[in-house]
Scaffold this motif. Structure first.
Motif, mmCIF file in Angstrom:
data_model
loop_
_atom_site.group_PDB
_atom_site.id
_atom_site.type_symbol
_atom_site.label_atom_id
_atom_site.label_comp_id
_atom_site.label_asym_id
_atom_site.label_seq_id
_atom_site.Cartn_x
_atom_site.Cartn_y
_atom_site.Cartn_z
ATOM 1 N N GLU A 250 0.661 -1.016 0.130
ATOM 2 C CA GLU A 250 -0.056 0.194 0.086
ATOM 3 C C GLU A 250 0.578 0.867 0.281
ATOM 4 O OE1 GLU A 250 -2.844 -0.397 2.669
ATOM 5 O OE2 GLU A 250 -3.535 -1.878 2.934
ATOM 6 N N LYS A 251 1.623 1.579 0.665
ATOM 7 C CA LYS A 251 2.827 2.233 0.810
ATOM 8 C C LYS A 251 3.330 2.593 -0.385
ATOM 9 C CE LYS A 251 5.328 3.472 4.306
ATOM 10 N NZ LYS A 251 5.651 3.536 5.478
ATOM 11 N N LEU A 252 3.841 1.378 -0.823
ATOM 12 C CA LEU A 252 4.325 1.507 -2.758
ATOM 13 C C LEU A 252 3.933 2.582 -3.812
ATOM 14 C CD1 LEU A 252 7.123 -1.559 -2.019
ATOM 15 C CD2 LEU A 252 7.754 0.627 -2.356
ATOM 16 N N SER A 253 2.448 1.640 -3.218
ATOM 17 C CA SER A 253 1.327 2.464 -4.394
ATOM 18 C C SER A 253 1.437 3.653 -4.339
ATOM 19 C CB SER A 253 0.242 1.479 -4.160
ATOM 20 O OG SER A 253 0.110 -0.186 -4.991
ATOM 21 N N THR A 254 1.065 3.967 -3.278
ATOM 22 C CA THR A 254 0.156 5.555 -2.416
ATOM 23 C C THR A 254 1.535 6.192 -2.729
ATOM 24 O OG1 THR A 254 -0.328 5.043 -1.015
ATOM 25 C CG2 THR A 254 0.644 7.295 -0.903
ATOM 26 N N ALA A 255 2.756 6.072 -2.620
ATOM 27 C CA ALA A 255 3.860 6.706 -3.389
ATOM 28 C C ALA A 255 4.597 6.764 -5.033
ATOM 29 C CB ALA A 255 5.031 6.094 -2.673
ATOM 30 N N THR A 256 3.815 6.047 -5.700
ATOM 31 C CA THR A 256 3.731 5.978 -6.784
ATOM 32 C C THR A 256 2.511 6.475 -7.201
ATOM 33 O OG1 THR A 256 4.420 3.635 -6.763
ATOM 34 C CG2 THR A 256 3.538 4.157 -8.804
ATOM 35 N N LEU A 257 1.715 6.438 -6.987
ATOM 36 C CA LEU A 257 0.679 7.444 -7.569
ATOM 37 C C LEU A 257 0.802 8.787 -6.931
ATOM 38 C CD1 LEU A 257 -2.342 5.825 -6.028
ATOM 39 C CD2 LEU A 257 -2.178 6.117 -8.446
ATOM 40 N N LYS A 258 1.758 9.195 -6.158
ATOM 41 C CA LYS A 258 1.712 10.113 -5.272
ATOM 42 C C LYS A 258 3.419 11.112 -6.740
ATOM 43 C CE LYS A 258 4.390 13.209 -1.987
ATOM 44 N NZ LYS A 258 4.514 13.425 -0.820
ATOM 45 N N ILE A 259 4.280 10.365 -6.466
ATOM 46 C CA ILE A 259 4.983 10.844 -8.538
ATOM 47 C C ILE A 259 4.294 10.750 -9.329
ATOM 48 C CG2 ILE A 259 7.008 9.804 -9.082
ATOM 49 C CD1 ILE A 259 7.420 8.710 -6.141
ATOM 50 N N GLU A 260 3.485 10.165 -9.688
ATOM 51 C CA GLU A 260 2.640 10.349 -11.246
ATOM 52 C C GLU A 260 2.345 11.601 -11.061
ATOM 53 O OE1 GLU A 260 0.750 6.695 -11.587
ATOM 54 O OE2 GLU A 260 2.564 5.158 -12.033
ATOM 55 N N ASN A 261 1.587 12.011 -9.661
ATOM 56 C CA ASN A 261 0.454 13.083 -10.026
ATOM 57 C C ASN A 261 1.187 13.891 -10.340
ATOM 58 O OD1 ASN A 261 -1.930 11.886 -9.999
ATOM 59 N ND2 ASN A 261 -2.295 11.737 -7.716
ATOM 60 N N GLU A 262 2.761 14.538 -8.967
ATOM 61 C CA GLU A 262 3.264 15.856 -9.629
ATOM 62 C C GLU A 262 4.108 15.641 -10.714
ATOM 63 O OE1 GLU A 262 4.115 18.155 -7.218
ATOM 64 O OE2 GLU A 262 2.614 16.832 -6.099
ATOM 65 N N THR A 263 4.497 13.987 -11.115
ATOM 66 C CA THR A 263 4.898 14.696 -12.526
ATOM 67 C C THR A 263 3.772 15.316 -13.694
ATOM 68 O OG1 THR A 263 6.577 12.361 -12.235
ATOM 69 C CG2 THR A 263 5.760 13.326 -14.607
ATOM 70 N N LYS A 264 2.876 14.581 -13.329
ATOM 71 C CA LYS A 264 1.797 14.810 -14.435
ATOM 72 C C LYS A 264 1.299 16.873 -13.782
ATOM 73 C CE LYS A 264 -0.455 10.473 -15.429
ATOM 74 N NZ LYS A 264 -1.935 9.592 -14.897
ATOM 75 N N LYS A 265 1.751 16.782 -13.080
ATOM 76 C CA LYS A 265 1.150 18.647 -12.228
ATOM 77 C C LYS A 265 2.481 19.211 -13.324
ATOM 78 C CE LYS A 265 0.722 20.665 -7.881
ATOM 79 N NZ LYS A 265 0.727 20.752 -6.719
ATOM 80 N N ASN A 266 2.775 18.885 -12.567
ATOM 81 C CA ASN A 266 4.352 19.596 -13.231
ATOM 82 C C ASN A 266 4.403 19.998 -14.882
ATOM 83 O OD1 ASN A 266 5.553 20.753 -10.849
ATOM 84 N ND2 ASN A 266 6.555 18.880 -10.117
ATOM 85 N N GLY A 267 4.054 18.458 -15.621
ATOM 86 C CA GLY A 267 4.567 18.646 -16.865
ATOM 87 C C GLY A 267 6.075 18.368 -16.770
ATOM 88 N N GLN A 268 6.208 17.450 -16.504
ATOM 89 C CA GLN A 268 7.550 16.830 -16.424
ATOM 90 C C GLN A 268 7.564 15.611 -16.713
ATOM 91 O OE1 GLN A 268 8.866 16.916 -12.128
ATOM 92 N NE2 GLN A 268 9.686 19.304 -12.261
ATOM 93 N N VAL A 269 8.249 14.869 -17.957
ATOM 94 C CA VAL A 269 8.693 13.836 -18.551
ATOM 95 C C VAL A 269 9.880 13.014 -17.702
ATOM 96 C CG1 VAL A 269 8.913 11.846 -20.591
ATOM 97 C CG2 VAL A 269 7.568 14.249 -19.978
ATOM 98 N N VAL A 270 9.833 12.074 -17.092
ATOM 99 C CA VAL A 270 11.443 12.028 -16.365
ATOM 100 C C VAL A 270 12.178 10.804 -17.512
ATOM 101 C CG1 VAL A 270 12.151 10.018 -14.860
ATOM 102 C CG2 VAL A 270 10.117 11.089 -14.223
ATOM 103 N N PRO A 271 13.363 11.518 -18.725
ATOM 104 C CA PRO A 271 13.251 10.424 -19.067
ATOM 105 C C PRO A 271 14.199 9.144 -19.447
ATOM 106 C CG PRO A 271 15.099 12.521 -17.978
ATOM 107 C CD PRO A 271 13.774 12.403 -17.673
ATOM 108 N N PRO A 272 14.645 7.925 -19.313
ATOM 109 C CA PRO A 272 14.466 6.586 -18.871
ATOM 110 C C PRO A 272 16.528 7.072 -18.670
ATOM 111 C CG PRO A 272 14.607 6.963 -21.503
ATOM 112 C CD PRO A 272 13.632 8.095 -20.767
ATOM 113 N N ASN A 273 17.375 6.193 -18.009
ATOM 114 C CA ASN A 273 18.017 6.034 -17.134
ATOM 115 C C ASN A 273 19.421 5.860 -18.289
ATOM 116 O OD1 ASN A 273 21.484 5.864 -16.653
ATOM 117 N ND2 ASN A 273 20.111 5.040 -14.256
#
Length: 134
Positions: free
Chosen positions: A98-121
């Motif tokens: 549950e904690k991992l899912s919550t963290a993932t959703l938070k990161i996805e929402n922040e990324t979408k909110k800021n219009g950022q695209v995380v480039p592959p490593n």
């Protein structure tokens, strides 16, 4: 992440026997143990993605022990104790999930909110078994 789950099942397999496991004197509390297992899952994910030049097992262990002010013996004994009760251990891993899912959703929402695209490593050594972060 798969290694962490595999480790959990191995501990469960060897930890579940007819003999009851004695409660350690310095048992790590359930909530703190969930936090530790969560951090271990994150470290495993980082290692599998080869982020930041890679994290070694020793570095990860030292980080966990220092952060939670525990030692390896205390962790192993506490983990063995919790693993001896399959239902409770399973509930602990559900909390980690549950904690991992919550963290993932938070990161996805922040990324979408800021219009950022995380480039592959570009240094990542990905294969078909490696979880992909999108």
């Amino acid at each position: 992440m798969k290694k962490c789950i595999l480790l959990g099942f191995i501990v469960l397999f060897f930890g579940c026997n007819s003999d009851s496991v004695e409660k350690p004197k310095n048992l790590i509390g359930k909530d703190k143990m969930v936090d530790i297992l969560y951090d271990i899952s994150l470290l495993e994910a980082i290692k599998s993605q080869n982020i930041n030049g890679g994290i070694t097992v020793k570095m990860g262990n030292e980080y966990i022990y220092k952060k939670y002010k525990i030692d390896s013996v205390q962790f192993v004994k506490s983990n063995k104790y919790y693993a001896s009760d399959l239902e409770e251990y399973k509930k602990m891993f559900e909390k980690v999930k549950e904690k991992l899912s919550t963290a993932t959703l938070k990161i996805e929402n922040e990324t979408k909110k800021n219009g950022q695209v995380v480039p592959p490593n570009p240094n990542s050594t990905l294969n078909s078994d490696t979880p992909q972060v999108q």
